[in-house]
Design a protein around this motif. Structure first.
Motif, short mmCIF file in Angstrom:
data_model
loop_
_atom_site.label_atom_id
_atom_site.label_comp_id
_atom_site.label_asym_id
_atom_site.label_seq_id
_atom_site.Cartn_x
_atom_site.Cartn_y
_atom_site.Cartn_z
N ALA A 150 0.82 -1.29 0.01
CA ALA A 150 -0.11 0.12 -0.03
C ALA A 150 0.87 1.23 -0.04
CB ALA A 150 -0.96 0.11 1.25
N VAL A 151 0.54 2.19 -1.02
CA VAL A 151 1.24 3.43 -0.85
C VAL A 151 0.27 4.36 0.10
CG1 VAL A 151 2.28 3.47 -3.23
CG2 VAL A 151 0.00 4.28 -2.98
N GLY A 152 1.07 5.11 0.89
CA GLY A 152 0.59 5.81 1.88
C GLY A 152 0.50 5.62 3.24
N ARG A 153 -0.82 5.85 4.14
CA ARG A 153 -0.40 5.84 5.36
C ARG A 153 -0.32 4.36 6.05
NH1 ARG A 153 -5.14 7.26 5.47
NH2 ARG A 153 -6.29 5.28 5.83
N ALA A 154 0.71 4.35 6.84
CA ALA A 154 1.02 3.13 7.60
C ALA A 154 -0.10 2.91 8.68
CB ALA A 154 2.30 3.21 8.15
N ILE A 155 -0.35 1.51 9.03
CA ILE A 155 -1.27 1.01 9.94
C ILE A 155 -0.78 1.28 11.46
CG2 ILE A 155 -2.94 -0.58 10.52
CD1 ILE A 155 -2.79 -1.80 7.92
N ASP A 156 -1.36 2.19 12.26
CA ASP A 156 -0.77 2.19 13.36
C ASP A 156 -0.43 1.07 13.99
OD1 ASP A 156 -1.09 4.98 13.11
OD2 ASP A 156 -2.95 5.04 14.04
N GLU A 157 -1.14 0.03 14.13
CA GLU A 157 -0.77 -1.25 15.04
C GLU A 157 0.49 -1.80 14.65
OE1 GLU A 157 -4.22 -4.35 15.13
OE2 GLU A 157 -4.79 -3.04 13.23
N CYS A 158 1.03 -1.46 13.26
CA CYS A 158 2.37 -1.94 12.99
C CYS A 158 3.74 -1.22 13.44
CB CYS A 158 2.54 -1.96 11.54
SG CYS A 158 1.27 -2.95 10.87
N VAL A 159 3.15 -0.11 14.01
CA VAL A 159 4.36 0.74 14.74
C VAL A 159 4.35 0.82 16.19
CG1 VAL A 159 5.47 3.07 14.27
CG2 VAL A 159 4.12 2.07 12.47
N PRO A 160 5.09 0.31 16.85
CA PRO A 160 5.29 0.24 18.29
C PRO A 160 5.34 1.81 18.89
CG PRO A 160 6.59 -1.31 17.41
CD PRO A 160 6.30 -0.69 16.29
#
Length: 362
Positions: free
Chosen positions: A307-317
């Motif tokens: 996916a281009v764009g926003r990262a999913i918050d759950e993936c970023v500690p």
């Protein structure tokens, strides 16, 4: 009422958003999904929740966006207020015409996303997006309505505890990883760092159906080229054979065989739209065909999606040394990994031609 619809509603309320007494629940749905909306309200009533129903109308959206100027979009304050006050969000999809917004200028749709990014960011922690099987989606999938209904509910109404256990085997390989490489034929060879990012087991809670393991690439780490050999249906426009070239994490060149301007509009949404926000691996083998519906297609076995764009918050500690990618958009695109393809994690092959190393036939 069809028992499959009732089971779908039960899963949403119990498994996905865990509705409790007095919860304020925002329900967004098209009129075509009326049966699921009715069954859902029955389940909400059993639990003493407070639903607020918002009917969506794609023809009305088309009319609005065609008359708007791209410079005139502003934050929808009342939509933001609803999101901020809701305890849970249930978003139901279902199209009578999947191409309804195909003649809306793509720059308008991108401008609308930018203006209302705060609405997406205010989404409550308990939320789910799901699908009601409509004739419009069945037609796009080249299926009869009856066959499409069976396809949807087979993918949705399954044993999610069993699916979780299957997917956790990949989480255990991906979560501690530092680097991932994707190779498919001579059109895709892409590497990225996932060091410090979290691998998430999607067992049908935020998306129903679920059926993937996903993580977030380190934004400036992506290098190489990728061709998405499955079409992307974006805002009613079909993008065919999209290809991206990455240097230092950023898209430096792109092309598509069809609707290249729509792909360009996605990438021009904002600065973050030219970087990757997600790497996902499809693992729901009840989704055994491509249907032009990303909610299902990205979960299909033998595929990888980016996916281009926003990262999913759950993936970023919270304590990560690097931030996930920021953008107003998040557009998934799929690579078929069923032939002449390998997925490598820290130099080890974990999937070959669609088969994982923990599956028979690897």
């Amino acid at each position: 009422m069809d028992s499959r619809v009732e089971r779908h509603a039960e899963l949403i309320v119990e498994h996905c958003v865990d509705i409790q007494e007095t919860d304020d629940v925002y329900v967004s749905a098209p009129a075509a999904a009326n049966d699921l909306v009715v069954a859902l309200h029955a389940e909400l009533g059993k639990r003493g929740a407070n639903p607020l129903l918002s009917w969506r109308n794609s023809a009305a959206s088309r009319a609005y966006h065609r008359e708007m100027d791209a410079e005139e979009y502003a934050l929808s304050e009342h939509s933001l207020a609803v999101m901020e006050e809701a305890d849970a969000l249930i978003a139901i999809r279902g199209d009578e015409n999947t191409a309804e917004t195909s003649d809306v200028p793509p720059e308008n749709l991108s401008a609308a996303q930018r203006a209302n990014q705060a609405v997406q960011e205010a989404r409550p922690d308990r939320w789910v997006g799901t699908q009601y099987p409509t004739a419009g989606n069945a037609q796009k999938a080249e299926m009869s309505t009856e066959a499409y209904e069976e396809f949807v509910w087979t993918a949705v109404n399954k044993d999610w505890d069993e699916q979780y256990d299957h997917q956790e085997q990949l989480v255990e390989l991906l979560d501690p990883a530092k680097e991932v490489r994707i190779r498919s034929g001579d059109t895709t060879d892409l590497t990225m760092s996932v060091a410090g990012m979290r691998a998430v087991n999607d067992d049908g809670r935020k998306n129903l159906p679920g059926g993937e393991v996903f993580t977030a690439p380190v934004p400036d780490s992506v290098e190489g080229h990728v061709t998405f050999d499955k079409p992307v249906l974006y805002m009613g426009r079909e993008i065919q054979n999209a290809s991206l070239e990455f240097e230092d994490g950023e898209v430096v060149d792109y092309a598509a065989d069809q609707n290249e301007d729509a792909l360009g509009a996605v990438l021009d949404t904002d600065e973050g739209a030219r970087r990757l926000g997600e790497l996902g691996i499809g693992m729901n083998r009840d989704i055994d065909r491509f249907t032009y519906n990303m909610l299902f297609d990205e979960k299909m076995g033998d595929t990888v999606h980016l996916a281009v764009g926003r990262a999913i918050d759950e993936c970023v500690p919270d304590d990560a040394d690097i931030e996930g990618n920021q953008s107003a958009t998040h557009v998934d695109m799929i690579v078929d990994m069923s032939e002449d393809s390998v997925l490598e994690v820290d130099g080890d092959v974990v999937q070959r031609d669609g088969t994982f190393r923990f599956e028979d036939g690897f």
